[in-house]
Design a protein around this motif. Structure first.
Motif, PDB file in Angstrom:
ATOM      1  N   GLY A 202       0.819  -1.209   0.000  1.00 29.10           N
ATOM      2  CA  GLY A 202       0.000   0.000   0.000  1.00 29.10           C
ATOM      3  C   GLY A 202       0.849   1.253   0.000  1.00 29.10           C
ATOM      4  O   GLY A 202       0.541   2.227  -0.679  1.00 29.10           O
ATOM      5  N   ARG A 203       1.938   1.231   0.767  1.00 29.15           N
ATOM      6  CA  ARG A 203       2.849   2.391   0.803  1.00 29.15           C
ATOM      7  C   ARG A 203       3.499   2.608  -0.568  1.00 29.15           C
ATOM      8  O   ARG A 203       3.590   3.738  -1.038  1.00 29.15           O
ATOM      9  CB  ARG A 203       3.940   2.186   1.849  1.00 29.15           C
ATOM     10  CG  ARG A 203       3.469   2.258   3.254  1.00 29.15           C
ATOM     11  CD  ARG A 203       4.646   2.116   4.236  1.00 29.15           C
ATOM     12  NE  ARG A 203       4.307   1.414   5.450  1.00 29.15           N
ATOM     13  CZ  ARG A 203       3.493   1.849   6.391  1.00 29.15           C
ATOM     14  NH1 ARG A 203       2.915   3.005   6.263  1.00 29.15           N
ATOM     15  NH2 ARG A 203       3.249   1.142   7.468  1.00 29.15           N
ATOM     16  N   VAL A 204       3.910   1.523  -1.191  1.00 29.80           N
ATOM     17  CA  VAL A 204       4.540   1.624  -2.517  1.00 29.80           C
ATOM     18  C   VAL A 204       3.540   2.174  -3.533  1.00 29.80           C
ATOM     19  O   VAL A 204       3.849   3.104  -4.285  1.00 29.80           O
ATOM     20  CB  VAL A 204       5.088   0.252  -2.973  1.00 29.80           C
ATOM     21  CG1 VAL A 204       5.485   0.271  -4.438  1.00 29.80           C
ATOM     22  CG2 VAL A 204       6.261  -0.172  -2.093  1.00 29.80           C
ATOM     23  N   ALA A 205       2.320   1.634  -3.537  1.00 28.27           N
ATOM     24  CA  ALA A 205       1.301   2.092  -4.488  1.00 28.27           C
ATOM     25  C   ALA A 205       0.939   3.551  -4.237  1.00 28.27           C
ATOM     26  O   ALA A 205       0.780   4.325  -5.187  1.00 28.27           O
ATOM     27  CB  ALA A 205       0.057   1.207  -4.389  1.00 28.27           C
ATOM     28  N   PHE A 206       0.821   3.936  -2.967  1.00 30.56           N
ATOM     29  CA  PHE A 206       0.472   5.317  -2.641  1.00 30.56           C
ATOM     30  C   PHE A 206       1.586   6.275  -3.043  1.00 30.56           C
ATOM     31  O   PHE A 206       1.324   7.354  -3.575  1.00 30.56           O
ATOM     32  CB  PHE A 206       0.146   5.448  -1.149  1.00 30.56           C
ATOM     33  CG  PHE A 206      -0.389   6.798  -0.775  1.00 30.56           C
ATOM     34  CD1 PHE A 206      -1.596   7.248  -1.286  1.00 30.56           C
ATOM     35  CD2 PHE A 206       0.311   7.628   0.082  1.00 30.56           C
ATOM     36  CE1 PHE A 206      -2.101   8.499  -0.951  1.00 30.56           C
ATOM     37  CE2 PHE A 206      -0.180   8.879   0.427  1.00 30.56           C
ATOM     38  CZ  PHE A 206      -1.388   9.313  -0.093  1.00 30.56           C
ATOM     39  N   THR A 207       2.821   5.868  -2.833  1.00 32.64           N
ATOM     40  CA  THR A 207       3.971   6.689  -3.243  1.00 32.64           C
ATOM     41  C   THR A 207       3.975   6.881  -4.757  1.00 32.64           C
ATOM     42  O   THR A 207       4.201   7.993  -5.248  1.00 32.64           O
ATOM     43  CB  THR A 207       5.290   6.054  -2.764  1.00 32.64           C
ATOM     44  OG1 THR A 207       5.254   5.954  -1.335  1.00 32.64           O
ATOM     45  CG2 THR A 207       6.491   6.867  -3.183  1.00 32.64           C
ATOM     46  N   LYS A 208       3.706   5.808  -5.508  1.00 33.65           N
ATOM     47  CA  LYS A 208       3.627   5.910  -6.972  1.00 33.65           C
ATOM     48  C   LYS A 208       2.497   6.853  -7.378  1.00 33.65           C
ATOM     49  O   LYS A 208       2.649   7.678  -8.279  1.00 33.65           O
ATOM     50  CB  LYS A 208       3.402   4.535  -7.598  1.00 33.65           C
ATOM     51  CG  LYS A 208       4.603   3.642  -7.576  1.00 33.65           C
ATOM     52  CD  LYS A 208       4.276   2.300  -8.218  1.00 33.65           C
ATOM     53  CE  LYS A 208       5.450   1.358  -8.150  1.00 33.65           C
ATOM     54  NZ  LYS A 208       5.114   0.036  -8.714  1.00 33.65           N
ATOM     55  N   TYR A 209       1.357   6.712  -6.713  1.00 34.79           N
ATOM     56  CA  TYR A 209       0.205   7.558  -7.005  1.00 34.79           C
ATOM     57  C   TYR A 209       0.544   9.033  -6.770  1.00 34.79           C
ATOM     58  O   TYR A 209       0.249   9.890  -7.611  1.00 34.79           O
ATOM     59  CB  TYR A 209      -0.973   7.126  -6.131  1.00 34.79           C
ATOM     60  CG  TYR A 209      -2.144   8.064  -6.173  1.00 34.79           C
ATOM     61  CD1 TYR A 209      -3.046   8.043  -7.235  1.00 34.79           C
ATOM     62  CD2 TYR A 209      -2.364   8.986  -5.152  1.00 34.79           C
ATOM     63  CE1 TYR A 209      -4.129   8.908  -7.274  1.00 34.79           C
ATOM     64  CE2 TYR A 209      -3.436   9.853  -5.188  1.00 34.79           C
ATOM     65  CZ  TYR A 209      -4.320   9.814  -6.253  1.00 34.79           C
ATOM     66  OH  TYR A 209      -5.376  10.668  -6.293  1.00 34.79           O
ATOM     67  N   LEU A 210       1.180   9.327  -5.637  1.00 33.43           N
ATOM     68  CA  LEU A 210       1.564  10.711  -5.348  1.00 33.43           C
ATOM     69  C   LEU A 210       2.532  11.253  -6.394  1.00 33.43           C
ATOM     70  O   LEU A 210       2.434  12.410  -6.796  1.00 33.43           O
ATOM     71  CB  LEU A 210       2.189  10.812  -3.956  1.00 33.43           C
ATOM     72  CG  LEU A 210       1.236  10.672  -2.784  1.00 33.43           C
ATOM     73  CD1 LEU A 210       2.018  10.756  -1.473  1.00 33.43           C
ATOM     74  CD2 LEU A 210       0.142  11.712  -2.823  1.00 33.43           C
ATOM     75  N   SER A 211       3.457  10.417  -6.839  1.00 30.85           N
ATOM     76  CA  SER A 211       4.412  10.832  -7.855  1.00 30.85           C
ATOM     77  C   SER A 211       3.703  11.210  -9.156  1.00 30.85           C
ATOM     78  O   SER A 211       4.019  12.230  -9.777  1.00 30.85           O
ATOM     79  CB  SER A 211       5.422   9.705  -8.103  1.00 30.85           C
ATOM     80  OG  SER A 211       6.316  10.055  -9.118  1.00 30.85           O
ATOM     81  N   VAL A 212       2.737  10.388  -9.538  1.00 30.79           N
ATOM     82  CA  VAL A 212       1.972  10.672 -10.758  1.00 30.79           C
ATOM     83  C   VAL A 212       1.178  11.966 -10.597  1.00 30.79           C
ATOM     84  O   VAL A 212       1.148  12.808 -11.498  1.00 30.79           O
ATOM     85  CB  VAL A 212       1.044   9.489 -11.112  1.00 30.79           C
ATOM     86  CG1 VAL A 212       0.072   9.862 -12.212  1.00 30.79           C
ATOM     87  CG2 VAL A 212       1.864   8.272 -11.512  1.00 30.79           C
TER      88      VAL A 212
END
Length: 86
Positions: free
Chosen positions: A52-62
């Motif tokens: 979840g942390r990895v996916a959320f970090t990717k989402y924030l980057s996008v």
């Protein structure tokens, strides 16, 4: 983190919140744990998993890239969309 049910006593988002949290749990992004209370309803403790942390970090980057692109007045590039592995 802990989300007290008192934040949602109006009943307007309780149902929506649990629906989203279940989907995130099914995807492996969130864990949920019921914590009994001495008085009243049990509370639900929600935490992000490592995935979840990895996916959320990717989402924030996008999202940051989209904001930067908009600030520059450019068209967005669809290749920078959030991962579809939800």
């Amino acid at each position: 983190s802990l989300i007290p049910s008192s934040c949602f006593r109006s009943g307007k988002c309780d149902g929506n919140l649990i629906t989203h949290l279940r989907k995130l749990t099914e995807a492996g992004y969130v864990t949920m744990e019921k914590v009994p209370q001495l008085v009243g309803r049990a509370i639900t403790r929600c935490s992000l998993t490592e995935a979840g942390r990895v996916a959320f970090t990717k989402y924030l980057s996008v999202m940051e890239q989209i904001v930067k692109t908009i600030d520059r007045g450019e068209e967005t590039d669809s290749s920078n969309e959030a991962p579809d592995d939800r």
